[in-house]
Design an enzyme around this catalytic site. Structure first.
Site, PDB file in Angstrom:
ATOM      1  N   GLU A  49     -18.482-108.646  93.434  1.00 56.22           N
ATOM      2  CA  GLU A  49     -17.158-109.113  93.027  1.00 56.22           C
ATOM      3  C   GLU A  49     -16.089-108.716  94.035  1.00 56.22           C
ATOM      4  OE1 GLU A  49     -16.347-111.190  90.844  1.00 56.22           O
ATOM      5  OE2 GLU A  49     -18.233-111.351  89.753  1.00 56.22           O
ATOM      6  N   TYR A 132      -9.396-108.124  86.592  1.00 58.95           N
ATOM      7  CA  TYR A 132     -10.502-109.069  86.776  1.00 58.95           C
ATOM      8  C   TYR A 132     -11.816-108.347  87.061  1.00 58.95           C
ATOM      9  CZ  TYR A 132     -13.723-112.217  89.021  1.00 58.95           C
ATOM     10  OH  TYR A 132     -14.867-112.883  89.365  1.00 58.95           O
ATOM     11  N   ASP A 150      -9.992-115.054  86.801  1.00 56.24           N
ATOM     12  CA  ASP A 150      -9.574-115.237  88.201  1.00 56.24           C
ATOM     13  C   ASP A 150      -9.027-116.647  88.375  1.00 56.24           C
ATOM     14  OD1 ASP A 150     -11.823-116.822  88.076  1.00 56.24           O
ATOM     15  OD2 ASP A 150     -12.787-115.964  89.852  1.00 56.24           O
TER      16      ASP A 150
END
Length: 363
Positions: A49, A132, A150
């Site tokens: 991520e 996020y 996102d």
């Protein structure tokens, strides 16, 4: 006004609740095979991520494999040599991300004995982990109902609900996260989070016409029904990007190139670079500048122009090859590097990609 807002929120929650079943069925059939999905440990999800922020999946894949081969767990990341860490990250850009990765890994080792925390507040307190990323780790790695909202997900939600509000507003992102949390299917948090991401990445596309006829939630999409996809999501106009001219020097002597380490903090803070000046200088101007640094008599030749775009800044560069007839005494933040050392030790930011590509021919 307050009642209208409540009605609108109720409608959005109803529209979103219709997504779950068709979206999960589509994801089961259509999900891309990705290494962090096949083995969704907290460490692998977290690293992926962070890498994927402002970077395409196709670009991340080789970096992810190389990074995990060198640093397979939190302990190895926490103890990695910072120079080697920057080299592993070279080409991904936004180097503050990898510095925060290491700082967070060190905190996980010190505060949690190397085990990833499972509480949202604990994850959010780690360097480089925002709302996020915390949601992504908790939902994908731990299968807990924490949304990861996102740009892809915001685009999907804005279109599904025909919502014309400004998606860049932090309050709106928090509102969407709160709504999503109420509709998470029990036991399917991992799949639902990734299905929303996948829909935004592969079907509900940005910067072009979405593939509405292939969309599994088309029947529940108000944006499709009303023909509003081209207007959504709404973002206010961006401020013009600042343009900055730079003169980049490839200084060589006896098969080595001169590198400079930038000061900590700020743009490209602490990274190695090719020496450069502000402004676009002609050959004669550059010769005069070099003489000020007691570098008279160098052979100069142009290397062409290059451009690099940062988030809010654009460098327009003019490059020159500078051949030194004799070595010079270097300050502490400079080093002579061979081609092999540039390839194996010193990480150069992507801003200098064009000039770095010339090194094999020039050294």
């Amino acid at each position: 006004m307050e009642q209208n807002a409540l009605n609108a929120q109720s409608s959005r929650e109803e529209w979103l609740s219709r997504l779950c079943l068709p979206l999960l069925r589509w994801y089961e059939r259509s999900a891309r095979v990705l290494p962090w999905r096949e083995e969704p440990t907290p460490y692998r999800v977290w690293v992926s991520e962070i890498m994927l922020q402002q970077t395409r999946v196709s670009a991340v894949l080789p970096y992810f494999e190389r990074f995990l081969a060198a640093l397979p767990d939190v302990a190895s990341l926490a103890g990695a040599d910072p120079e080697a860490l920057s080299k592993l990250w070279e080409g991904l850009g936004y180097y503050s991300r990898v510095r925060n990765l290491q700082r967070a890994a060190q905190m996980i080792m010190e505060q949690y004995g190397g085990e990833f925390p499972r509480r949202y507040e604990q994850l959010r307190a780690l360097p480089g982990i925002g709302d996020y990323t915390a949601g992504a780790v908790l939902s994908i790695a731990f299968n807990l109902p924490f949304p990861a909202v996102d740009g892809n997900v915001l685009r999907v939600l804005s279109r599904v609900c025909a919502d014309k509000r400004d998606v860049t507003a932090p309050a709106l992102k928090r509102e969407w996260a709160g709504l999503l949390k109420t509709i998470y299917p029990e036991g399917r948090a991992r799949d639902f989070t990734q299905a929303l991401m996948e829909l935004g990445a592969m079907v509900c596309l940005p910067n072009g016409e979405p593939q509405c006829l292939c969309c599994p939630v088309r029947e529940s999409c108000e944006g499709f029904r009303l023909g509003l996809w081209s207007e959504l999501p709404y973002k206010p106009p961006k401020a013009p990007r600042k343009i900055e001219a730079r003169t980049v020097l490839l200084l060589r002597h006896e098969g080595r190139v001169l590198l400079h380490r930038r000061a900590p903090g700020g743009l490209l803070g602490g990274l190695w670079e090719l020496p450069n000046f502000e402004g676009a200088r002609t050959l004669s101007q550059l010769q005069a500048s070099l003489e000020e640094y007691e570098l008279a008599g160098c052979a100069l030749s142009p290397l062409g122009e290059a451009k690099h775009i940062f988030t809010h800044l654009e460098w327009r560069m003019t490059g020159y090859l500078v051949t030194l007839p004799s070595p010079i005494l270097l300050p502490q933040d400079y080093v002579w590097a061979s081609l092999q050392e540039v390839e194996e030790i010193y990480a150069l930011p992507g801003a200098f990609k064009m000039y770095r590509s010339l090194l094999p021919k020039l050294l």
